[in-house]
Design an enzyme around this catalytic site. Structure first.
Site, PDB file in Angstrom:
ATOM      1  CG  HIS A  55      -7.196   5.568  91.686  1.00  0.00           C
ATOM      2  ND1 HIS A  55      -7.384   4.629  92.659  1.00  0.00           N
ATOM      3  CD2 HIS A  55      -6.150   6.318  92.106  1.00  0.00           C
ATOM      4  CE1 HIS A  55      -6.503   4.802  93.633  1.00  0.00           C
ATOM      5  NE2 HIS A  55      -5.743   5.832  93.312  1.00  0.00           N
ATOM      6  CD  GLU A  57     -10.826   2.860  89.121  1.00  0.00           C
ATOM      7  OE1 GLU A  57      -9.802   3.339  88.584  1.00  0.00           O
ATOM      8  OE2 GLU A  57     -10.797   1.937  89.946  1.00  0.00           O
ATOM      9  CB  CYS A  91     -12.042   3.146  92.749  1.00  0.00           C
ATOM     10  SG  CYS A  91     -10.767   4.376  92.474  1.00  0.00           S
ATOM     11  NE  ARG A 190      19.503   5.303  80.681  1.00  0.00           N
ATOM     12  CZ  ARG A 190      20.587   5.939  80.231  1.00  0.00           C
ATOM     13  NH1 ARG A 190      20.500   7.182  79.818  1.00  0.00           N
ATOM     14  NH2 ARG A 190      21.749   5.323  80.195  1.00  0.00           N
ATOM     15  CG  ASP A 206      31.433   4.134  79.682  1.00  0.00           C
ATOM     16  OD1 ASP A 206      32.588   4.001  79.264  1.00  0.00           O
ATOM     17  OD2 ASP A 206      30.572   3.232  79.650  1.00  0.00           O
ATOM     18  N   GLY A 274      28.669  -1.812  84.669  1.00  0.00           N
ATOM     19  CA  GLY A 274      29.365  -2.651  83.712  1.00  0.00           C
ATOM     20  C   GLY A 274      29.287  -4.136  84.041  1.00  0.00           C
ATOM     21  CG  LEU A 278      25.255  -6.077  84.070  1.00  0.00           C
ATOM     22  CD1 LEU A 278      25.492  -5.862  82.572  1.00  0.00           C
ATOM     23  CD2 LEU A 278      23.753  -6.205  84.332  1.00  0.00           C
TER      24      LEU A 278
END
Ligand SMILES: NC(=O)c1ccc[n+]([C@@H]2O[C@H](COP(=O)([O-])OP(=O)(O)OC[C@H]3O[C@@H](n4cnc5c(N)ncnc54)[C@H](OP(=O)(O)O)[C@@H]3O)[C@@H](O)[C@H]2O)c1
Length: 362
Positions: A55, A57, A91, A190, A206, A274, A278
């Protein structure tokens, strides 16, 4: 601003810069950064590189010239230290053993079962603790992880590259709607997510690769397709070297898909279109964040960026908040959240933590 808070903010910004180095690499863990400061000087820094690794720290402690240098020093960390054993020991034990005099962290652990535990453990070991420094920025760094921890569902980001009149289907002779610079920016987006979701028609029209290109190498996000019919077997997502990172959901609702992705520990999903998909996501209220790229042109046509049923009165409109516009060349990038999205993907529970401590006090 009080001097203590000013220097805490400065060091937390350094810890955030460390954390950013792990973004895109740490899933299913969060990106976390830490710095160790002694008498106003930075003596070590570190970040969480990948799940199973040290981790942040611990990585910072490993950078010290001598382990004894932590005695009496201050630790700044973007996320509350873990206090239970996972793939690595807690931790908080290591921090206490190292002899820090003060620990400052940005965001509480979003898991309501763990939030605040580190504060109690560290304080009872005599360590000063301050929390909430640059809290919102620390939360935003891991909004996918936060949402997943709180709900079991991934953060959903809607992305589209569109014309000023809100259409996304390009002319066959002009492949891209937005500029190369906007597409580079979108590639960066992305590279921060665990999965990319597209509709079946986008695969047919596409034949996208949905891979990471022109960005520093990162693990390939899952490629997820929403479809009812069959898809072309020679599509790139089925035949390229990442073909085993493609998932097809046939005849599932969007909520079923998100649930299933959450169960696979997928923390964030980028919907790249597309327009039908959406629009469905908008109608179903599953979008947590929007990243939209507008090009200075008009397209019209048959594919709006957000299809769907829409609303019957203005009062039902999805209102956005935290709206940020940025010019990328001649294009405009809009980033915003629905008003219903919790800050940093966390449930309201986190923001009313009963043991929040004023920075600078123990
Ligand atoms: N500019 C941009 O950012 C951008 C991004 C992506 C795409 N595009 C463009 O968008 C166009 C394609 O968009 P589109 O709106 O026509 O289609 P789309 O959103 O890509 O895909 C819709 C698909 O969803 C599937 N679907 C619909 N209802 C379903 C249900 N109940 N269960 C399961 N699956 C279901 C169907 O897949 P099946 O037909 O396979 O059954 C349908 O074709 C293309 O022209 C592409 O170039 C632009």
């Amino acid at each position: 601003m009080d001097l203590h808070l000013a220097s805490d903010t400065l060091w937390m910004r350094r810890a955030l810069a460390e954390a950013v180095r792990g973004v895109g690499w740490t899933s299913p863990n969060p990106a976390v950064g830490a710095v160790i400061v002694r008498e106003g000087r930075l003596i070590a820094r570190g970040f969480h590189r990948r799940a199973g690794g040290p981790h942040a720290e611990i990585a910072a402690l490993q950078m010290l010239k001598s382990p004894g240098d932590a005695r009496g020093a201050e630790l700044f960390i973007t996320l509350e230290p873990c206090s239970s054993a996972g793939r690595t020991p807690p931790c908080t034990d290591t921090i206490i053993a190292a002899g820090f005099s003060r620990v400052v962290f940005g965001a509480f652990d979003p898991n309501p079962l763990h939030a605040g535990h580190a504060v109690l453990l560290l304080r009872s070991a005599g360590i000063q603790v301050a929390t909430g420094v640059l809290e919102e920025e620390c939360l935003l760094l891991n909004e996918g992880w936060n949402k997943w921890i709180c709900t079991g569902s991934p953060l959903v980001i809607a992305k589209a590259a569109m014309s000023l009149d809100g259409y996304i289907s390009s002319h066959p002779r002009r492949r891209w709607i937005t500029s190369a610079a906007s597409r580079r920016d979108a590639m960066g987006l992305r590279s921060t997510v665990d999965a990319i979701l597209v509709g079946g028609e986008t695969i047919r029209t596409d034949n996208p690769r949905l891979t990471l290109r022109r960005v520093p190498p990162r693990p390939q996000p899952w490629r997820v397709v929403w479809t009812q019919k069959s898809l072309p077997p020679d599509a790139r997502i089925f035949t390229d070297r990442y073909h085993d990172r493609t998932l097809v959901f046939q005849k599932s609702s969007l909520r079923e898909i998100l649930h299933s992705l959450g169960a696979r520990s997928i923390r964030s999903v980028l919907i790249e279109g597309g327009g039908y998909l959406l629009g469905e996501a908008l109608d179903q209220h599953v979008i947590d964040k929007f990243c939209l790229y507008y090009a200075p042109l008009f397209l019209g046509g048959r594919v709006p960026a957000f299809g769907g049923l829409g609303i019957s009165s203005l009062a039902q409109a999805l209102r956005l908040t935290k709206v940020r516009y940025r010019c990328i060349g001649d294009d405009v990038r809009l980033e915003a959240y629905p008003q219903t999205t919790a800050i940093g993907g966390c449930s309201g529970r986190l923001n009313v933590s009963p043991i929040k401590i004023v920075p600078g006090t123990s």
